[in-house]
Design a protein around this motif. Structure first.
Motif, PDB file in Angstrom:
ATOM      1  N   TRP A   1       0.839  -1.193   0.000  1.00  0.00           N
ATOM      2  CA  TRP A   1       0.000   0.000   0.000  1.00  0.00           C
ATOM      3  C   TRP A   1       0.874   1.244   0.000  1.00  0.00           C
ATOM      4  O   TRP A   1       1.933   1.280   0.639  1.00  0.00           O
ATOM      5  CB  TRP A   1      -0.891  -0.010   1.250  1.00  0.00           C
TER       6      TRP A   1
ATOM      7  N   MET B   1       0.357   5.899  -0.371  1.00  0.00           N
ATOM      8  CA  MET B   1      -0.672   6.936  -0.339  1.00  0.00           C
ATOM      9  C   MET B   1      -0.836   7.699  -1.664  1.00  0.00           C
ATOM     10  O   MET B   1      -0.997   8.920  -1.681  1.00  0.00           O
ATOM     11  CB  MET B   1      -0.436   7.897   0.828  1.00  0.00           C
TER      12      MET B   1
ATOM     13  N   LYS C   1     -10.158   6.773  -7.027  1.00  0.00           N
ATOM     14  CA  LYS C   1     -10.303   8.240  -6.908  1.00  0.00           C
ATOM     15  C   LYS C   1      -9.694   8.936  -8.128  1.00  0.00           C
ATOM     16  O   LYS C   1     -10.152   9.988  -8.564  1.00  0.00           O
ATOM     17  CB  LYS C   1      -9.658   8.739  -5.608  1.00  0.00           C
TER      18      LYS C   1
ATOM     19  N   TRP D   1      -1.083  17.688   3.128  1.00  0.00           N
ATOM     20  CA  TRP D   1      -1.209  17.375   4.555  1.00  0.00           C
ATOM     21  C   TRP D   1      -2.476  18.045   5.085  1.00  0.00           C
ATOM     22  O   TRP D   1      -2.592  19.268   5.035  1.00  0.00           O
ATOM     23  CB  TRP D   1       0.045  17.848   5.303  1.00  0.00           C
ATOM     24  N   LYS D   2      -3.393  17.184   5.610  1.00  0.00           N
ATOM     25  CA  LYS D   2      -4.752  17.644   5.967  1.00  0.00           C
ATOM     26  C   LYS D   2      -4.747  18.878   6.864  1.00  0.00           C
ATOM     27  O   LYS D   2      -5.581  19.755   6.741  1.00  0.00           O
ATOM     28  CB  LYS D   2      -5.504  16.502   6.633  1.00  0.00           C
TER      29      LYS D   2
ATOM     30  N   ASP E   1      -8.167  15.877  -1.820  1.00  0.00           N
ATOM     31  CA  ASP E   1      -8.209  14.450  -1.503  1.00  0.00           C
ATOM     32  C   ASP E   1      -8.382  14.248   0.007  1.00  0.00           C
ATOM     33  O   ASP E   1      -8.195  15.164   0.804  1.00  0.00           O
ATOM     34  CB  ASP E   1      -6.901  13.775  -1.962  1.00  0.00           C
ATOM     35  N   ASN E   2      -8.767  13.042   0.396  1.00  0.00           N
ATOM     36  CA  ASN E   2      -8.773  12.580   1.787  1.00  0.00           C
ATOM     37  C   ASN E   2      -9.769  13.302   2.696  1.00  0.00           C
ATOM     38  O   ASN E   2      -9.479  13.538   3.874  1.00  0.00           O
ATOM     39  CB  ASN E   2      -7.365  12.666   2.379  1.00  0.00           C
TER      40      ASN E   2
ATOM     41  N   LYS F   1     -10.840   9.960   4.809  1.00  0.00           N
ATOM     42  CA  LYS F   1      -9.729   9.206   5.424  1.00  0.00           C
ATOM     43  C   LYS F   1      -8.398   9.804   4.979  1.00  0.00           C
ATOM     44  O   LYS F   1      -8.088   9.762   3.799  1.00  0.00           O
ATOM     45  CB  LYS F   1      -9.834   7.723   5.032  1.00  0.00           C
ATOM     46  N   PRO F   2      -7.584  10.382   5.845  1.00  0.00           N
ATOM     47  CA  PRO F   2      -7.804  10.482   7.287  1.00  0.00           C
ATOM     48  C   PRO F   2      -8.833  11.543   7.674  1.00  0.00           C
ATOM     49  O   PRO F   2      -9.188  11.641   8.826  1.00  0.00           O
ATOM     50  CB  PRO F   2      -6.425  10.876   7.823  1.00  0.00           C
TER      51      PRO F   2
ATOM     52  N   PHE G   1     -11.093   4.589  -0.478  1.00  0.00           N
ATOM     53  CA  PHE G   1      -9.709   4.878  -0.104  1.00  0.00           C
ATOM     54  C   PHE G   1      -8.786   4.129  -1.049  1.00  0.00           C
ATOM     55  O   PHE G   1      -9.136   3.048  -1.558  1.00  0.00           O
ATOM     56  CB  PHE G   1      -9.486   4.427   1.351  1.00  0.00           C
ATOM     57  N   GLU G   2      -7.594   4.707  -1.294  1.00  0.00           N
ATOM     58  CA  GLU G   2      -6.676   4.103  -2.258  1.00  0.00           C
ATOM     59  C   GLU G   2      -6.327   2.651  -1.916  1.00  0.00           C
ATOM     60  O   GLU G   2      -6.062   2.313  -0.775  1.00  0.00           O
ATOM     61  CB  GLU G   2      -5.373   4.916  -2.385  1.00  0.00           C
TER      62      GLU G   2
END
Ligand SMILES: O=c1[nH]cnc2c(O)cc(-c3ccc(F)cc3)c(-c3ccc(F)cc3)c12
Ligand SMILES: [Mg+2]
Length: 215
Positions: A38, A40, A46, A143-144, A169-170, A173-174, A198-199
């Motif tokens: 896996w 990111m 997506k 970065w969220k 994105d995201n 999640k997260p 999710f990827e």
């Protein structure tokens, strides 16, 4: 020293994809993500949604925040005309080095301006140093915790215009709850959430937020 995960993905691409063929590079990264390790990357599920947004928007000027290993930069650049100006920004030097090789293998180095820096430093320089007037499209995937900081920097630096499409994105999640709240309630965007997976996961939900600046 041993290879990083990102270097292992790059090696797999170099040994299994065709040089100069972006789709084969994307397919190799995705195969590795599903079957071996896996990572990111935006991924195929997506990625198909982002493809649609890029095709619909047909941006002449595009900015990506968060290059990582170059997967979404290749995904985006393969859909842009030679005349488009596409900048991607990565803070981590090692990831940026892998991305440079991945982008070169895909043959898209002439279509992507790769910047290795903090987005907070680059965004205020886009008009002067990178000759940007306004952006047609932005993809946020770094970065969220800095999504809100950076979209506000884009606003205050007058880089958005009526109709600029900002994709993030995201969202699940997260999760980027402050960002989702901001774009949906600040009154400056028409924002829609596009649920997905999710990827490299069959079960986990994630999704993209698409926010069109009202100008
Ligand atoms: O940071 C990310 N930037 C851009 N895209 C990301 C993505 O698509 C997925 C993840 C992610 C990884 C593991 C997980 F269980 C849930 C989410 C991350 C991320 C989040 C927090 C972390 F601590 C480290 C990685 C990022
Ligand atoms: Mg992401």
């Amino acid at each position: 020293s041993a290879m990083s995960k990102e270097q292992r993905v790059l090696q797999y691409v170099q040994q299994n994809a065709s040089r100069g063929d972006p789709d084969s590079v994307l397919a190799a990264v995705d195969k590795f993500g599903w079957e071996t390790e896996w990572a990111m990357n935006l991924g195929d599920v997506k990625g198909a949604i982002l493809d649609r947004f890029v095709k619909e928007t047909a941006p002449q000027t595009m900015l990506e925040l968060g290059t990582y290993m170059g997967y979404s930069a290749i995904r985006i650049a393969r859909l842009l005309p030679e005349t488009a100006k596409f900048m991607t920004v990565e803070f981590d030097q090692e990831n940026a080095a892998v991305a440079r090789e991945m982008i070169e293998f895909a043959g898209l180095q002439n279509r992507i301006i790769q910047i290795t820096s903090d987005t907070a430093d680059v965004i205020p320089q886009l008009k002067t140093k990178y000759d940007v007037e306004t952006l047609d499209m932005v993809f946020i995937d770094h970065w969220k915790d800095v999504y809100v900081r950076d979209i506000k920097l884009l606003e205050t630096n007058k880089l958005l215009r009526k109709g600029t499409v900002v994709v993030a994105d995201n969202i699940i999640k997260p999760g980027a709850p402050e960002y989702a709240e901001y774009v949906r309630t600040c009154g400056k965007y028409d924002s829609t959430f596009h649920e997905s997976r999710f990827e490299y996961s069959n079960d986990d939900i994630d999704g993209l937020e698409k926010s069109v600046f009202r100008g």
